[in-house]
Design a protein around this motif. Structure first.
Motif, PDB file in Angstrom:
ATOM      1  N   ILE A   7     -24.445 -11.633 -37.757  1.00 26.13           N
ATOM      2  CA  ILE A   7     -23.295 -11.054 -38.461  1.00 26.13           C
ATOM      3  C   ILE A   7     -22.051 -11.117 -37.587  1.00 26.13           C
ATOM      4  O   ILE A   7     -20.955 -11.446 -38.059  1.00 26.13           O
ATOM      5  N   ASN A   8     -22.212 -10.843 -36.300  1.00 28.79           N
ATOM      6  CA  ASN A   8     -21.064 -10.930 -35.387  1.00 28.79           C
ATOM      7  C   ASN A   8     -20.517 -12.352 -35.316  1.00 28.79           C
ATOM      8  O   ASN A   8     -19.299 -12.542 -35.217  1.00 28.79           O
ATOM      9  N   LEU A   9     -21.397 -13.356 -35.378  1.00 32.82           N
ATOM     10  CA  LEU A   9     -20.938 -14.748 -35.406  1.00 32.82           C
ATOM     11  C   LEU A   9     -20.091 -15.013 -36.653  1.00 32.82           C
ATOM     12  O   LEU A   9     -19.084 -15.725 -36.594  1.00 32.82           O
ATOM     13  N   PHE A  10     -20.494 -14.432 -37.787  1.00 30.12           N
ATOM     14  CA  PHE A  10     -19.685 -14.574 -39.003  1.00 30.12           C
ATOM     15  C   PHE A  10     -18.326 -13.914 -38.812  1.00 30.12           C
ATOM     16  O   PHE A  10     -17.305 -14.465 -39.217  1.00 30.12           O
ATOM     17  N   PHE A  11     -18.302 -12.744 -38.193  1.00 31.39           N
ATOM     18  CA  PHE A  11     -17.032 -12.062 -37.960  1.00 31.39           C
ATOM     19  C   PHE A  11     -16.150 -12.848 -36.994  1.00 31.39           C
ATOM     20  O   PHE A  11     -14.922 -12.820 -37.107  1.00 31.39           O
ATOM     21  N   ASP A  12     -16.772 -13.560 -36.066  1.00 23.37           N
ATOM     22  CA  ASP A  12     -16.025 -14.408 -35.132  1.00 23.37           C
ATOM     23  C   ASP A  12     -15.613 -15.732 -35.765  1.00 23.37           C
ATOM     24  O   ASP A  12     -14.927 -16.529 -35.134  1.00 23.37           O
ATOM     25  N   ARG A  13     -16.075 -15.971 -37.010  1.00 24.00           N
ATOM     26  CA  ARG A  13     -15.839 -17.208 -37.759  1.00 24.00           C
ATOM     27  C   ARG A  13     -16.397 -18.418 -37.014  1.00 24.00           C
ATOM     28  O   ARG A  13     -15.855 -19.514 -37.059  1.00 24.00           O
ATOM     29  N   SER A  14     -17.523 -18.220 -36.352  1.00 24.10           N
ATOM     30  CA  SER A  14     -18.200 -19.286 -35.628  1.00 24.10           C
ATOM     31  C   SER A  14     -19.077 -20.072 -36.595  1.00 24.10           C
ATOM     32  O   SER A  14     -19.888 -19.491 -37.330  1.00 24.10           O
ATOM     33  N   GLU A  15     -18.943 -21.397 -36.581  1.00 23.94           N
ATOM     34  CA  GLU A  15     -19.742 -22.234 -37.473  1.00 23.94           C
ATOM     35  C   GLU A  15     -21.227 -22.146 -37.149  1.00 23.94           C
ATOM     36  O   GLU A  15     -22.068 -22.452 -38.004  1.00 23.94           O
ATOM     37  N   SER A  16     -21.567 -21.718 -35.952  1.00 25.45           N
ATOM     38  CA  SER A  16     -22.982 -21.578 -35.596  1.00 25.45           C
ATOM     39  C   SER A  16     -23.650 -20.451 -36.381  1.00 25.45           C
ATOM     40  O   SER A  16     -24.882 -20.378 -36.451  1.00 25.45           O
ATOM     41  N   ALA A  43     -32.764 -25.931 -56.132  1.00 27.04           N
ATOM     42  CA  ALA A  43     -32.989 -24.874 -55.150  1.00 27.04           C
ATOM     43  C   ALA A  43     -32.173 -25.139 -53.878  1.00 27.04           C
ATOM     44  O   ALA A  43     -31.559 -24.211 -53.327  1.00 27.04           O
ATOM     45  N   GLU A  44     -32.148 -26.388 -53.427  1.00 28.54           N
ATOM     46  CA  GLU A  44     -31.364 -26.732 -52.233  1.00 28.54           C
ATOM     47  C   GLU A  44     -29.873 -26.488 -52.477  1.00 28.54           C
ATOM     48  O   GLU A  44     -29.179 -25.959 -51.610  1.00 28.54           O
ATOM     49  N   GLU A  45     -29.399 -26.858 -53.655  1.00 28.33           N
ATOM     50  CA  GLU A  45     -28.000 -26.615 -54.017  1.00 28.33           C
ATOM     51  C   GLU A  45     -27.706 -25.115 -54.013  1.00 28.33           C
ATOM     52  O   GLU A  45     -26.682 -24.659 -53.499  1.00 28.33           O
ATOM     53  N   CYS A  46     -28.616 -24.359 -54.573  1.00 30.43           N
ATOM     54  CA  CYS A  46     -28.467 -22.906 -54.644  1.00 30.43           C
ATOM     55  C   CYS A  46     -28.416 -22.286 -53.243  1.00 30.43           C
ATOM     56  O   CYS A  46     -27.586 -21.435 -52.958  1.00 30.43           O
ATOM     57  N   VAL A  47     -29.297 -22.738 -52.363  1.00 32.56           N
ATOM     58  CA  VAL A  47     -29.335 -22.208 -50.996  1.00 32.56           C
ATOM     59  C   VAL A  47     -28.039 -22.563 -50.264  1.00 32.56           C
ATOM     60  O   VAL A  47     -27.458 -21.713 -49.573  1.00 32.56           O
ATOM     61  N   ASN A  48     -27.566 -23.787 -50.423  1.00 29.30           N
ATOM     62  CA  ASN A  48     -26.304 -24.172 -49.779  1.00 29.30           C
ATOM     63  C   ASN A  48     -25.137 -23.346 -50.316  1.00 29.30           C
ATOM     64  O   ASN A  48     -24.259 -22.935 -49.553  1.00 29.30           O
ATOM     65  N   ASP A  49     -25.127 -23.093 -51.624  1.00 30.04           N
ATOM     66  CA  ASP A  49     -24.097 -22.228 -52.200  1.00 30.04           C
ATOM     67  C   ASP A  49     -24.192 -20.811 -51.635  1.00 30.04           C
ATOM     68  O   ASP A  49     -23.181 -20.137 -51.450  1.00 30.04           O
ATOM     69  N   THR A  50     -25.413 -20.390 -51.360  1.00 31.56           N
ATOM     70  CA  THR A  50     -25.622 -19.063 -50.771  1.00 31.56           C
ATOM     71  C   THR A  50     -24.989 -18.991 -49.391  1.00 31.56           C
ATOM     72  O   THR A  50     -24.320 -18.004 -49.053  1.00 31.56           O
ATOM     73  N   TYR A  51     -25.201 -20.015 -48.567  1.00 28.98           N
ATOM     74  CA  TYR A  51     -24.595 -20.024 -47.227  1.00 28.98           C
ATOM     75  C   TYR A  51     -23.078 -19.937 -47.315  1.00 28.98           C
ATOM     76  O   TYR A  51     -22.445 -19.193 -46.562  1.00 28.98           O
ATOM     77  N   LEU A  52     -22.494 -20.676 -48.262  1.00 30.02           N
ATOM     78  CA  LEU A  52     -21.045 -20.622 -48.449  1.00 30.02           C
ATOM     79  C   LEU A  52     -20.608 -19.222 -48.883  1.00 30.02           C
ATOM     80  O   LEU A  52     -19.604 -18.693 -48.407  1.00 30.02           O
ATOM     81  N   SER A  53     -21.381 -18.623 -49.769  1.00 28.69           N
ATOM     82  CA  SER A  53     -21.074 -17.266 -50.241  1.00 28.69           C
ATOM     83  C   SER A  53     -21.116 -16.267 -49.086  1.00 28.69           C
ATOM     84  O   SER A  53     -20.249 -15.393 -48.979  1.00 28.69           O
ATOM     85  N   VAL A  54     -22.131 -16.389 -48.261  1.00 25.00           N
ATOM     86  CA  VAL A  54     -22.240 -15.483 -47.112  1.00 25.00           C
ATOM     87  C   VAL A  54     -21.042 -15.693 -46.190  1.00 25.00           C
ATOM     88  O   VAL A  54     -20.438 -14.728 -45.710  1.00 25.00           O
ATOM     89  N   TRP A  55     -20.679 -16.945 -45.948  1.00 26.40           N
ATOM     90  CA  TRP A  55     -19.529 -17.259 -45.107  1.00 26.40           C
ATOM     91  C   TRP A  55     -18.255 -16.615 -45.674  1.00 26.40           C
ATOM     92  O   TRP A  55     -17.441 -16.079 -44.937  1.00 26.40           O
ATOM     93  N   ASN A  56     -18.119 -16.657 -47.005  1.00 26.31           N
ATOM     94  CA  ASN A  56     -16.914 -16.129 -47.648  1.00 26.31           C
ATOM     95  C   ASN A  56     -16.894 -14.613 -47.780  1.00 26.31           C
ATOM     96  O   ASN A  56     -15.833 -14.038 -48.022  1.00 26.31           O
ATOM     97  N   PRO A  59     -16.740 -11.771 -42.797  1.00 25.76           N
ATOM     98  CA  PRO A  59     -16.230 -10.490 -43.225  1.00 25.76           C
ATOM     99  C   PRO A  59     -15.615 -10.571 -44.629  1.00 25.76           C
ATOM    100  O   PRO A  59     -15.396 -11.661 -45.093  1.00 25.76           O
ATOM    101  N   PRO A  60     -15.274  -9.511 -45.269  1.00 23.93           N
ATOM    102  CA  PRO A  60     -15.179  -8.146 -44.793  1.00 23.93           C
ATOM    103  C   PRO A  60     -16.501  -7.368 -44.847  1.00 23.93           C
ATOM    104  O   PRO A  60     -16.618  -6.321 -44.221  1.00 23.93           O
ATOM    105  N   GLN A  61     -17.465  -7.854 -45.618  1.00 21.52           N
ATOM    106  CA  GLN A  61     -18.736  -7.131 -45.714  1.00 21.52           C
ATOM    107  C   GLN A  61     -19.446  -7.131 -44.360  1.00 21.52           C
ATOM    108  O   GLN A  61     -19.365  -8.090 -43.612  1.00 21.52           O
ATOM    109  N   ARG A  62     -20.143  -6.054 -44.059  1.00 22.59           N
ATOM    110  CA  ARG A  62     -21.020  -5.974 -42.891  1.00 22.59           C
ATOM    111  C   ARG A  62     -22.323  -5.362 -43.414  1.00 22.59           C
ATOM    112  O   ARG A  62     -22.522  -4.149 -43.358  1.00 22.59           O
TER     113      ARG A  62
END
Length: 185
Positions: A7-16, A43-56, A59-62
Motif C-alpha cells: 500500500i505504501n508503494l501505491f502511495f509513493d506511486r511506485s510502479e513496483s 479473466a486475464e482482462e478482468c485481473v488487469n483492469d483490477t490492477y488499474l483500478s487499485v492503482w487509481n 491513494p486516496p483509499q488506504r
C-alpha cells in the motif's frame, strides 16, 4: 512483502506496487475471475483492469485489508463483465451460485439505498461469525469465490452430494438468521 508495504508503494506511486500486488494476489484474483467468467482471456482482462483500478484508487483509499479490497474489486469487475457478455445468455456456474442465495439477499447492483447494502453486509458478516470454520469456508468458496459444488467437495475431500447437503443446511441457517435479524421477511 506485507500488505502495508505494498500500500505504501501505491502511495509513493511506485510502479513496483503493481508487480508486488501481482506476485502476492495475482493467482487469487485470477481464480476469482475465472470462477465467475469461465473464460481465461476474459479473466486475464478482468485481473488487469483490477490492477488499474487499485492503482487509481490507492491513494486516496488506504484499505485495512488489501486482499479483501483487491478481491472485491476483481469480483465486481468479473460480475460486470459476465453480465455484459451474457446479457441474454445463461452461465450456469455463476448463475447457479447466485440463485441459491437469491431468495435471501438482494442483488447488490439493484439496492436503492446504501443503508440497505450496509445492513445486508453486516448481516452476512455477523452470520459468518456464527458458523464453524469449515462451514464458513464452504460458504465463502461457494457464494463469494463462486466455486462449483464439485470443487468445494474436492477441497474438503467429501462427495459432491455431501457438499451439496452441507451447503443446503448452511443456506437454511443463513435464511433463518436473516429472518431473525429482520433483513428478510
Amino acid at each position: 512483502m506485507d500488505d502495508c508495504s505494498i500500500i505504501n508503494l501505491f502511495f509513493d506511486r511506485s510502479e513496483s506496487a503493481i508487480n508486488e500486488l501481482k506476485d502476492k494476489y495475482g493467482s487469487l484474483c485470477g481464480r476469482i475471475a475465472e470462477n465467475i467468467l469461465k473464460n481465461r482471456q476474459d479473466a486475464e482482462e478482468c485481473v488487469n483492469d483490477t490492477y488499474l483500478s487499485v492503482w487509481n484508487t490507492i491513494p486516496p483509499q488506504r484499505p485495512r485489508s488489501l486482499s479483501a479490497y483487491v478481491c472485491r474489486i476483481v469480483r465486481n469487475r468479473a460480475i460486470s463483465l459476465y453480465r455484459k457478455n451474457t446479457a441474454q445468455k445463461r452461465n450456469s456456474y455463476y448463475d447457479a451460485a447466485l440463485e441459491e442465495l437469491g431468495d435471501y439477499i438482494s442483488d447488490p447492483f439493484t439496492l436503492e439505498e446504501q443503508y440497505d447494502e450496509k445492513a445486508t453486509t453486516w448481516a452476512i458478516n455477523s452470520f459468518l461469525e456464527t458458523l464453524e470454520k469449515e462451514d464458513r469456508i464452504m460458504f465463502m468458496m461457494r457464494y463469494w469465490y463462486c466455486y462449483s459444488v464439485k470443487e468445494v467437495a474436492k477441497a474438503f475431500d467429501i462427495t459432491p452430494n455431501n457438499a451439496a447437503v452441507r451447503l443446503s443446511r448452511i443456506k437454511e441457517k443463513f435464511k433463518r438468521y436473516l429472518e431473525d435479524e429482520g433483513v428478510i421477511i
